[in-house]
Motif scaffolding. Structure first.
Motif, PDB file in Angstrom:
ATOM      1  N   GLY A  70       0.838  -1.195   0.000  1.00  0.00           N
ATOM      2  CA  GLY A  70       0.000   0.000   0.000  1.00  0.00           C
ATOM      3  C   GLY A  70       0.877   1.251   0.000  1.00  0.00           C
ATOM      4  O   GLY A  70       2.111   1.170  -0.020  1.00  0.00           O
ATOM      5  N   ILE A  71       0.247   2.418   0.030  1.00  0.00           N
ATOM      6  CA  ILE A  71       0.962   3.697   0.063  1.00  0.00           C
ATOM      7  C   ILE A  71       0.582   4.428   1.338  1.00  0.00           C
ATOM      8  O   ILE A  71      -0.606   4.528   1.674  1.00  0.00           O
ATOM      9  N   GLN A  72       1.561   4.930   2.054  1.00  0.00           N
ATOM     10  CA  GLN A  72       1.295   5.623   3.312  1.00  0.00           C
ATOM     11  C   GLN A  72       0.377   6.828   3.083  1.00  0.00           C
ATOM     12  O   GLN A  72       0.480   7.529   2.074  1.00  0.00           O
ATOM     13  N   VAL A  79       1.405  11.139  -4.513  1.00  0.00           N
ATOM     14  CA  VAL A  79       1.748  10.072  -5.469  1.00  0.00           C
ATOM     15  C   VAL A  79       0.661   9.933  -6.532  1.00  0.00           C
ATOM     16  O   VAL A  79       0.941   9.843  -7.731  1.00  0.00           O
ATOM     17  N   MET A  80      -0.596   9.927  -6.117  1.00  0.00           N
ATOM     18  CA  MET A  80      -1.685   9.670  -7.040  1.00  0.00           C
ATOM     19  C   MET A  80      -1.971  10.849  -7.970  1.00  0.00           C
ATOM     20  O   MET A  80      -2.510  10.671  -9.064  1.00  0.00           O
ATOM     21  N   SER A 109     -16.342   6.001 -16.452  1.00  0.00           N
ATOM     22  CA  SER A 109     -16.815   7.324 -16.019  1.00  0.00           C
ATOM     23  C   SER A 109     -16.038   7.827 -14.814  1.00  0.00           C
ATOM     24  O   SER A 109     -15.789   9.022 -14.676  1.00  0.00           O
ATOM     25  N   LYS A 110     -15.685   6.897 -13.916  1.00  0.00           N
ATOM     26  CA  LYS A 110     -14.879   7.269 -12.744  1.00  0.00           C
ATOM     27  C   LYS A 110     -13.796   6.208 -12.541  1.00  0.00           C
ATOM     28  O   LYS A 110     -14.052   5.013 -12.657  1.00  0.00           O
ATOM     29  N   LEU A 111     -12.601   6.695 -12.197  1.00  0.00           N
ATOM     30  CA  LEU A 111     -11.477   5.827 -11.886  1.00  0.00           C
ATOM     31  C   LEU A 111     -11.115   6.070 -10.427  1.00  0.00           C
ATOM     32  O   LEU A 111     -10.731   7.182 -10.050  1.00  0.00           O
ATOM     33  N   VAL A 112     -11.263   5.028  -9.603  1.00  0.00           N
ATOM     34  CA  VAL A 112     -11.127   5.178  -8.157  1.00  0.00           C
ATOM     35  C   VAL A 112      -9.953   4.360  -7.639  1.00  0.00           C
ATOM     36  O   VAL A 112      -9.882   3.148  -7.871  1.00  0.00           O
ATOM     37  N   PHE A 113      -9.047   5.017  -6.916  1.00  0.00           N
ATOM     38  CA  PHE A 113      -7.911   4.342  -6.284  1.00  0.00           C
ATOM     39  C   PHE A 113      -8.131   4.352  -4.769  1.00  0.00           C
ATOM     40  O   PHE A 113      -8.345   5.418  -4.182  1.00  0.00           O
ATOM     41  N   LYS A 114      -8.065   3.164  -4.160  1.00  0.00           N
ATOM     42  CA  LYS A 114      -8.189   3.060  -2.709  1.00  0.00           C
ATOM     43  C   LYS A 114      -6.973   2.348  -2.160  1.00  0.00           C
ATOM     44  O   LYS A 114      -6.407   1.468  -2.813  1.00  0.00           O
ATOM     45  N   CYS A 115      -6.613   2.724  -0.917  1.00  0.00           N
ATOM     46  CA  CYS A 115      -5.366   2.181  -0.386  1.00  0.00           C
ATOM     47  C   CYS A 115      -5.322   2.286   1.131  1.00  0.00           C
ATOM     48  O   CYS A 115      -5.869   3.220   1.724  1.00  0.00           O
ATOM     49  N   GLU A 120      -1.149   1.209   9.402  1.00  0.00           N
ATOM     50  CA  GLU A 120      -1.885   2.463   9.545  1.00  0.00           C
ATOM     51  C   GLU A 120      -3.369   2.193   9.757  1.00  0.00           C
ATOM     52  O   GLU A 120      -3.892   1.139   9.392  1.00  0.00           O
ATOM     53  N   LEU A 121      -4.049   3.174  10.314  1.00  0.00           N
ATOM     54  CA  LEU A 121      -5.480   3.045  10.575  1.00  0.00           C
ATOM     55  C   LEU A 121      -6.298   3.916   9.623  1.00  0.00           C
ATOM     56  O   LEU A 121      -7.428   4.296   9.919  1.00  0.00           O
ATOM     57  N   ILE A 122      -5.710   4.206   8.469  1.00  0.00           N
ATOM     58  CA  ILE A 122      -6.357   5.109   7.511  1.00  0.00           C
ATOM     59  C   ILE A 122      -6.503   4.418   6.154  1.00  0.00           C
ATOM     60  O   ILE A 122      -5.568   3.772   5.672  1.00  0.00           O
ATOM     61  N   GLN A 123      -7.661   4.586   5.563  1.00  0.00           N
ATOM     62  CA  GLN A 123      -7.870   4.171   4.173  1.00  0.00           C
ATOM     63  C   GLN A 123      -8.005   5.434   3.332  1.00  0.00           C
ATOM     64  O   GLN A 123      -8.836   6.296   3.620  1.00  0.00           O
ATOM     65  N   SER A 124      -7.183   5.545   2.317  1.00  0.00           N
ATOM     66  CA  SER A 124      -7.206   6.723   1.439  1.00  0.00           C
ATOM     67  C   SER A 124      -7.943   6.403   0.145  1.00  0.00           C
ATOM     68  O   SER A 124      -7.954   5.261  -0.316  1.00  0.00           O
ATOM     69  N   CYS A 125      -8.529   7.441  -0.433  1.00  0.00           N
ATOM     70  CA  CYS A 125      -9.280   7.269  -1.680  1.00  0.00           C
ATOM     71  C   CYS A 125      -8.990   8.442  -2.612  1.00  0.00           C
ATOM     72  O   CYS A 125      -9.076   9.610  -2.203  1.00  0.00           O
TER      73      CYS A 125
END
Length: 536
Positions: A70-72, A79-80, A109-115, A120-125
């Motif tokens: 994953g990415i911090q 990065v994204m 229509s939408k490109l979604v990156f989740k990580c 860590e206790l965080i999910q990024s989008c």
């Protein structure tokens, strides 16, 4: 300060790839790098690493997800949102340009990156409004710079996540109608079985030899557990080659009888690449239904280009030469760098040396193999044709199968011709066997071809005598044989009638195509025999 216009985004998205399925390769490539890092950092074991692809055609939804590092969270947005500014290692990472992740923009229509990064206790989008990207690119009046476009169409957010959760995912929402092929599971699987760094099928028993060779020479073949809708993918190699049969069916016509390995080095003894290719009887160009035909080029076990890459770069003397072989070339030198489209290498001195080292094998040796195999195959066929014709001749002679004396004489001449052809073929085979006896590939092909034909056929010509041919070729009667003429079997008719029937058979044989003549004469013969039976 330099200004980079919005069109650069178009070049990196909608105009980047001819085959839309390439985006799967790009995302898998990034997932593989993340998994490699996770394994090196002992976050996961290699056997537990997974790249999962979920395709829902009804919802027009695609997700590619891995359980790598994953990415911090504090680095994720930077990065994204960066384009062509990857911080990856060019020598060790498979994806290093930072542009492949944009490939999905052209198809949804939408490109979604989740990580979520390990620990860590965080999910990024991070979301790209792909529909808006395409609208802005198509708007001639829009003068946005590339960075302004990115800021306009992207958004980033975070939410809580579990401590042990670590993953990276890419989601394509509302896949375009024009990108329908991305939603066809079977097409995606076939593509990835050829392109992606997946293991060999367990049914491909020769893969053991490939692994043994790689291990003995300290070559590593990267493989990953990749799944499409829960189905794990494997390279689609088999030992048998198939040809179409009965419209939708297929049947085996040839197969691998061994493998040949090669190593290519530069002028300082550094390895440029290594390869394996399959040895078969080279019966004919491998039909397209064999999905892994051709020599494939790979770097980090990810395919470069397609099955025609070596053909399109002039490696073969004949373009059809590519279709006689299966195999893989694994590029290992760090300066053999895949180009941005990953359809070949960057053209540098190492690439030119690579071409120089491989071309003699592809251009000269491969040409020799399938041409020489074809010549020996035809020689064996001449011998088989003589043996089959001889048996048919003797059967007619013994059971009364000749229509007339003229047909018998004609068949005797044909038998003599086929004998001489077979005798000459046997002589050539002996010469080739002596000439190529030490050739580890051609000798194996010759022995395999020999095994396909009856031992008596080969043995008969070992001394070039043709001992079974004998008296009949000289027109001498064989007293042990029965009456050779078909009409003479009609014993209920007089000799005069038999002679007339024989002449009629002769005329039918002259005016009708051979198969039709034989069929007609057989039916007439049966009718006459039945009629004779009723006359008793």
């Amino acid at each position: 300060m330099a200004i980079i216009g919005k069109n650069v985004i178009e070049n990196l998205t909608t105009a980047m790839y001819e085959d839309l399925k390439i985006i799967y390769r790009e995302y898998i490539q990034n997932s593989a790098d993340s998994i490699d890092h996770a394994v090196r950092e002992k976050i996961i074991e290699a056997r537990d690493a997974r790249i999962e692809i979920d395709i829902d055609a009804n919802k027009r939804y695609i997700c590619i997800k891995d359980n790598g590092t994953g990415i911090q969270a504090d680095k994720f947005e930077k990065v994204m949102s960066s384009v062509a500014d990857s911080q990856k290692n060019r020598e060790s990472d498979k994806g290093f340009r930072g542009i492949g992740r944009l490939g999905g923009i052209s198809s949804c229509s939408k490109l979604v990156f989740k990580c979520s990064a390990y620990g860590e206790l965080i999910q990024s989008c991070f979301i790209w409004d792909a529909k808006k990207v395409k609208e802005i690119l198509a708007d001639k009046d829009s003068n946005l710079t590339a960075s302004e476009l990115v800021d306009t169409v992207t958004s980033c957010s975070t939410e809580p996540a579990e401590f042990e959760k670590h993953f990276f995912s890419v989601e394509l929402l509302d896949v375009d109608k024009s990108a329908e092929e991305l939603l066809v599971k079977e097409m995606v699987e076939d593509y990835l079985k050829a392109v992606a760094p997946v293991p060999y099928s367990t049914g491909f028993y020769l893969s053991g030899k490939i692994k043994e060779y790689a291990k003995a020479h300290n070559f590593h073949i990267d493989t990953y557990n990749i799944f499409v809708n829960g189905n794990q993918l494997f390279k689609n190699y088999t030992e048998k080659f198939y040809e179409p049969y009965n419209n939708k069916g297929k049947k085996a016509y040839d197969g691998l009888i061994g493998l040949k390995f090669e190593i290519f080095k530069d002028n300082h003894d550094n390895v440029l690449a290594w390869m394996w290719y399959g040895i078969s009887n080279f019966e004919k160009a491998i039909p397209v239904i064999n999905k892994m035909r051709g020599i494939r080029l790979r770097k980090d076990n990810i395919q470069i280009g397609d099955a025609q890459t070596f053909t399109s770069h002039g490696f073969y003397k004949e373009s059809r030469g590519a279709q006689y072989f299966v195999g893989e070339v694994f590029a290992v030198h760090p300066d053999l760098i895949p180009n941005a489209r990953r359809d070949y290498f960057n053209l540098n001195d190492t690439c030119r040396l690579f071409e120089e080292k491989l071309r003699p094998l592809f251009y000269d040796r491969f040409y020799q193999l399938y041409h020489r195999a074809n010549a020996s195959k035809n020689a064996f066929k001449r011998m088989q044709e003589y043996d089959d014709f001889k048996k048919k001749y003797h059967e007619k002679e013994e059971h009364g199968g000749f229509i007339s004396s003229s047909e018998k004489q004609k068949e005797e001449k044909n038998l003599e011709t086929k004998f001489k052809q077979a005798q000459e073929a046997s002589r050539k085979l002996d010469q080739w066997k002596e000439k190529y006896g030490d050739d580890d590939v051609l000798s194996k092909v010759y022995n395999s071809q020999e095994g396909k034909y009856k031992k008596t056929v080969v043995a008969e010509f070992n001394d070039n005598t043709g001992v079974e041919y004998g008296d009949n070729i000289e027109g001498k009667p064989n007293k042990k044989k029965g009456n050779p003429y078909l009409s003479r079997n009609l014993t209920q008719y007089s000799k005069k009638e038999q002679k007339l029937i024989g002449k009629i058979y002769d005329i039918l044989h002259d005016i009708l195509p051979p198969d039709l003549a034989d069929d007609t004469i057989t039916k007439v013969q049966e009718k006459l025999q039945k009629s004779a039976g009723k006359m008793k």
